[in-house]
Design a protein around this motif. Structure first.
Motif, PDB file in Angstrom:
ATOM      1  N   PHE A 318       0.848  -1.184   0.000  1.00 46.46           N
ATOM      2  CA  PHE A 318       0.000   0.000   0.000  1.00 46.46           C
ATOM      3  C   PHE A 318       0.887   1.239   0.000  1.00 46.46           C
ATOM      4  CE2 PHE A 318      -2.433  -3.362   2.025  1.00 46.46           C
ATOM      5  CZ  PHE A 318      -3.646  -3.293   1.343  1.00 46.46           C
ATOM      6  N   GLN A 319       0.783   2.037  -1.052  1.00 46.01           N
ATOM      7  CA  GLN A 319       1.629   3.207  -1.191  1.00 46.01           C
ATOM      8  C   GLN A 319       1.289   4.245  -0.121  1.00 46.01           C
ATOM      9  OE1 GLN A 319       4.198   3.522  -3.156  1.00 46.01           O
ATOM     10  NE2 GLN A 319       4.674   5.615  -2.542  1.00 46.01           N
ATOM     11  N   PRO A 320       2.269   4.691   0.678  1.00 48.67           N
ATOM     12  CA  PRO A 320       1.991   5.717   1.689  1.00 48.67           C
ATOM     13  C   PRO A 320       1.630   7.037   1.025  1.00 48.67           C
ATOM     14  CG  PRO A 320       4.358   5.295   1.526  1.00 48.67           C
ATOM     15  CD  PRO A 320       3.681   4.259   0.689  1.00 48.67           C
ATOM     16  N   GLU A 321       0.618   7.706   1.568  1.00 49.91           N
ATOM     17  CA  GLU A 321       0.159   8.958   0.991  1.00 49.91           C
ATOM     18  C   GLU A 321      -0.112   9.969   2.098  1.00 49.91           C
ATOM     19  OE1 GLU A 321       0.164   9.699  -2.056  1.00 49.91           O
ATOM     20  OE2 GLU A 321       0.284   7.728  -3.051  1.00 49.91           O
ATOM     21  N   TYR A 322       0.220  11.225   1.835  1.00 50.83           N
ATOM     22  CA  TYR A 322      -0.127  12.291   2.762  1.00 50.83           C
ATOM     23  C   TYR A 322      -1.650  12.360   2.891  1.00 50.83           C
ATOM     24  CZ  TYR A 322       4.711  13.717   1.961  1.00 50.83           C
ATOM     25  OH  TYR A 322       6.076  13.739   1.865  1.00 50.83           O
ATOM     26  N   GLY A 323      -2.117  12.547   4.101  1.00 47.46           N
ATOM     27  CA  GLY A 323      -3.551  12.642   4.331  1.00 47.46           C
ATOM     28  C   GLY A 323      -4.235  11.302   4.533  1.00 47.46           C
ATOM     29  N   GLN A 324      -3.470  10.201   4.405  1.00 44.47           N
ATOM     30  CA  GLN A 324      -4.052   8.874   4.547  1.00 44.47           C
ATOM     31  C   GLN A 324      -3.525   8.179   5.804  1.00 44.47           C
ATOM     32  OE1 GLN A 324      -6.483   7.765   2.410  1.00 44.47           O
ATOM     33  NE2 GLN A 324      -6.311   9.825   1.526  1.00 44.47           N
ATOM     34  N   ASP A 325      -4.240   7.136   6.222  1.00 47.92           N
ATOM     35  CA  ASP A 325      -3.841   6.363   7.390  1.00 47.92           C
ATOM     36  C   ASP A 325      -2.604   5.520   7.072  1.00 47.92           C
ATOM     37  OD1 ASP A 325      -3.907   5.389   9.948  1.00 47.92           O
ATOM     38  OD2 ASP A 325      -5.898   4.487   9.791  1.00 47.92           O
ATOM     39  N   LEU A 326      -1.950   5.042   8.124  1.00 38.31           N
ATOM     40  CA  LEU A 326      -0.806   4.161   7.953  1.00 38.31           C
ATOM     41  C   LEU A 326      -1.266   2.710   7.906  1.00 38.31           C
ATOM     42  CD1 LEU A 326       1.715   5.685  10.539  1.00 38.31           C
ATOM     43  CD2 LEU A 326       1.639   6.083   8.063  1.00 38.31           C
ATOM     44  N   ALA A 327      -0.659   1.928   7.031  1.00 35.53           N
ATOM     45  CA  ALA A 327      -0.939   0.497   6.981  1.00 35.53           C
ATOM     46  C   ALA A 327      -0.025  -0.242   7.958  1.00 35.53           C
ATOM     47  CB  ALA A 327      -0.737  -0.029   5.555  1.00 35.53           C
ATOM     48  N   LYS A 328      -0.351  -1.492   8.225  1.00 36.55           N
ATOM     49  CA  LYS A 328       0.464  -2.299   9.141  1.00 36.55           C
ATOM     50  C   LYS A 328       1.916  -2.372   8.671  1.00 36.55           C
ATOM     51  CE  LYS A 328      -2.245  -3.789  12.457  1.00 36.55           C
ATOM     52  NZ  LYS A 328      -1.937  -3.509  13.887  1.00 36.55           N
ATOM     53  N   GLU A 329       2.117  -2.505   7.358  1.00 34.28           N
ATOM     54  CA  GLU A 329       3.472  -2.610   6.848  1.00 34.28           C
ATOM     55  C   GLU A 329       4.246  -1.305   7.048  1.00 34.28           C
ATOM     56  OE1 GLU A 329       3.535  -3.188   2.618  1.00 34.28           O
ATOM     57  OE2 GLU A 329       1.715  -1.987   2.326  1.00 34.28           O
ATOM     58  N   HIS A 330       3.529  -0.182   7.041  1.00 31.22           N
ATOM     59  CA  HIS A 330       4.168   1.113   7.298  1.00 31.22           C
ATOM     60  C   HIS A 330       4.604   1.198   8.762  1.00 31.22           C
ATOM     61  CE1 HIS A 330       1.283   2.636   3.935  1.00 31.22           C
ATOM     62  NE2 HIS A 330       2.329   1.999   3.430  1.00 31.22           N
ATOM     63  N   GLU A 331       3.715   0.784   9.671  1.00 29.62           N
ATOM     64  CA  GLU A 331       4.042   0.794  11.102  1.00 29.62           C
ATOM     65  C   GLU A 331       5.230  -0.108  11.379  1.00 29.62           C
ATOM     66  OE1 GLU A 331      -0.620   1.458  12.554  1.00 29.62           O
ATOM     67  OE2 GLU A 331       0.355  -0.500  12.754  1.00 29.62           O
ATOM     68  N   LYS A 332       5.258  -1.252  10.719  1.00 30.59           N
ATOM     69  CA  LYS A 332       6.355  -2.201  10.909  1.00 30.59           C
ATOM     70  C   LYS A 332       7.684  -1.603  10.454  1.00 30.59           C
ATOM     71  CE  LYS A 332       7.772  -6.904   9.540  1.00 30.59           C
ATOM     72  NZ  LYS A 332       7.927  -7.459  10.894  1.00 30.59           N
ATOM     73  N   TYR A 333       7.661  -0.919   9.309  1.00 30.59           N
ATOM     74  CA  TYR A 333       8.900  -0.319   8.801  1.00 30.59           C
ATOM     75  C   TYR A 333       9.399   0.775   9.747  1.00 30.59           C
ATOM     76  CZ  TYR A 333      12.183   2.265   5.906  1.00 30.59           C
ATOM     77  OH  TYR A 333      13.321   2.898   5.459  1.00 30.59           O
ATOM     78  N   LEU A 334       8.491   1.628  10.192  1.00 26.88           N
ATOM     79  CA  LEU A 334       8.897   2.738  11.056  1.00 26.88           C
ATOM     80  C   LEU A 334       9.494   2.229  12.369  1.00 26.88           C
ATOM     81  CD1 LEU A 334       5.843   5.134  10.542  1.00 26.88           C
ATOM     82  CD2 LEU A 334       8.190   5.528   9.747  1.00 26.88           C
ATOM     83  N   THR A 335       8.862   1.220  12.985  1.00 28.33           N
ATOM     84  CA  THR A 335       9.300   0.768  14.311  1.00 28.33           C
ATOM     85  C   THR A 335      10.464  -0.215  14.254  1.00 28.33           C
ATOM     86  OG1 THR A 335       7.604  -0.974  14.281  1.00 28.33           O
ATOM     87  CG2 THR A 335       7.036   1.112  15.358  1.00 28.33           C
TER      88      THR A 335
END
Length: 455
Positions: A318-335
């Protein structure tokens, strides 16, 4: 004779060694030989079992030898050292069968799947795995109260039946005494208006924060969301503090301090239970939790988080976008990849957050914050609350939330309002995090999900 619990015996081994003792509990596993036998015994006071050794000198040897797994027994004997270094066992002099158990007892000595155990939830507390899970749940529950009580918070019991939907989502369970199948005439209903089971205690807690400064709720909440994922249930427990004269930065400090306090208590009081779960899940639970205690929680705005994700050398589903929620894979990458620590993501887009959150000067974001942790993703969600009457009223009208029904909430902004903030944490999400259990159904005694309300 006063009986001893296994917790007492293991805690004070030297006191009881070579002394006569009595224990009361259940047979987990029974190995039988021709003239002797071994019983793997538990009483629920700790996860460590006790081996009971008996032989044909018992008066009721044949009865004991025929005793099945799951039976309740009372054992008198001598507490002695076992054959393995550091081990202990009970050499039985008498065994009374308090309650027998037939051969079709479902919990036989083999590894049962979690799916099977969910089908017999009423027997799950007898397994070593779930004794570990629910002991940690008990300790964590007390740790929540200990933290807030020791820091001057007042515990508030907010309503379970309410006339407002704080999230504005409409996924609520209706409460009514009207006959089913008829067009509802709510004027004749019990409360004279539409009511439902509460999805949160936050709004009512805010009223108490304006009188006590620091308050918290900790109780069941309900959402009629038709979801069968591993992280959703219709009934779950929420922890929701509300703090007066607290802005978003201070709120993040409190969230971090609270989480680390609860985790520290679990590490101190449940080492054996964590070992059981670590062995089952093949994870280093203690290492994960200690890493949390030692970490410095990163802080980034939602916009900064999206920029980090867009610049990442990773192909997301899921492509990260400004104004949109974070996906699980995004949270995983950040943490787990970028920060390698828990992360506070704050100043979220206004359009994807609740009406009561403080509207920032940019007109696009609100003073909201999510705490993301390695291995689990979002664990807490909070915000600074909107205290400006006109701004709150405009936002409610924008989202079609009735100001007439919520007049009391608006009045809080008229009658001595102040900067205040709060957060919510699903208690089961916390238990999943500290135990390593992957399905929320396995961290609550009896789960309520679509088409499932058996026990």
């Amino acid at each position: 004779m006063k009986h001893q619990t296994l917790c007492e015996l293991f805690r004070d081994k030297e006191t009881f060694l070579n002394q006569p003792v009595q224990v009361k509990g259940w047979v987990r596993h029974h190995r039988k030989q021709k003239t002797f036998g071994f019983i793997n015994f538990y009483d629920g006071t700790c996860v460590e079992p006790l081996q009971i050794v008996y032989d044909n000198k018992l008066e009721n040897f044949d009865e004991v030898r025929a005793t099945g797994n799951g039976s309740a027994i009372i054992v008198d004997g001598t507490f002695v050292e076992g054959n393995k270094p550091g081990s202990v066992e009970l050499q039985a002099t008498s065994i009374a069968i308090e309650g027998g158990c037939p051969e079709d007892y479902p919990l036989q000595p083999k590894k049962h799947s979690l799916e099977f155990l969910r089908e017999i939830s009423y027997l799950r507390p007898r397994t070593r795995l779930f004794q570990a899970v629910f002991k940690i749940r008990s300790v964590a529950s007390m740790a929540v109260h200990e933290y807030f009580q020791s820091n001057g918070y007042v515990y508030v019991h907010t309503p379970l039946i309410t006339g407002n939907d704080a999230e504005g989502a409409g996924n609520t369970f209706q409460v009514t005494t009207l006959p089913l199948g008829e067009k509802p005439d709510y004027a004749n209903d019990f409360f004279g208006k539409p009511t439902q089971l509460a999805v949160t205690g936050q709004l009512e807690a805010e009223t108490f924060a304006m009188g006590f400064s620091r308050v918290y709720t900790f109780g069941p909440t309900f959402r009629a969301e038709n979801s069968n994922t591993k992280t959703h249930m219709a009934e779950f427990w929420m922890i929701e503090p509300e703090i007066a004269f607290c802005d978003l930065d201070e709120l993040m400090d409190i969230e971090e301090d609270f989480l680390k306090s609860v985790v520290r208590t679990i590490l101190e009081r449940c080492p054996a239970e964590l070992d059981v779960l670590a062995n089952y899940n093949k994870t280093d639970l203690k290492g994960k939790l200690n890493a949390l205690l030692d970490s410095t929680v990163a802080r980034v705005t939602h916009k900064e988080a999206i920029t980090i994700l867009k610049n990442a050398d990773v192909k997301f589903d899921f492509q990260p976008e400004y104004g949109q929620d974070l996906a699980k894979e995004h949270e995983k990458y950040l943490t787990e990849s970028y920060f390698n620590s828990p992360v506070f993501v704050y100043d979220w887009p206004k359009d994807i957050k609740a009406f009561y959150m403080y509207q920032n000067d940019d007109g696009e974001t609100v003073g909201a914050v999510d705490l993301l942790v390695p291995g689990s993703g979002e664990l807490m969600g909070g915000s600074q609350r909107e205290v400006r009457y006109d701004r709150l009223l405009d936002r409610m009208n924008e989202l079609n939330i009735s100001p007439d029904q919520m007049y009391w909430y608006l009045n809080l902004r008229k009658f001595g309002s102040c900067t205040h903030s709060g957060f919510g944490m699903g208690f089961e999400r916390l238990i999943m995090y500290v135990t390593g259990m992957e399905n929320i159904r396995d961290v609550i005694p009896y789960y309520r999900t679509p088409k499932n309300c058996d026990f």
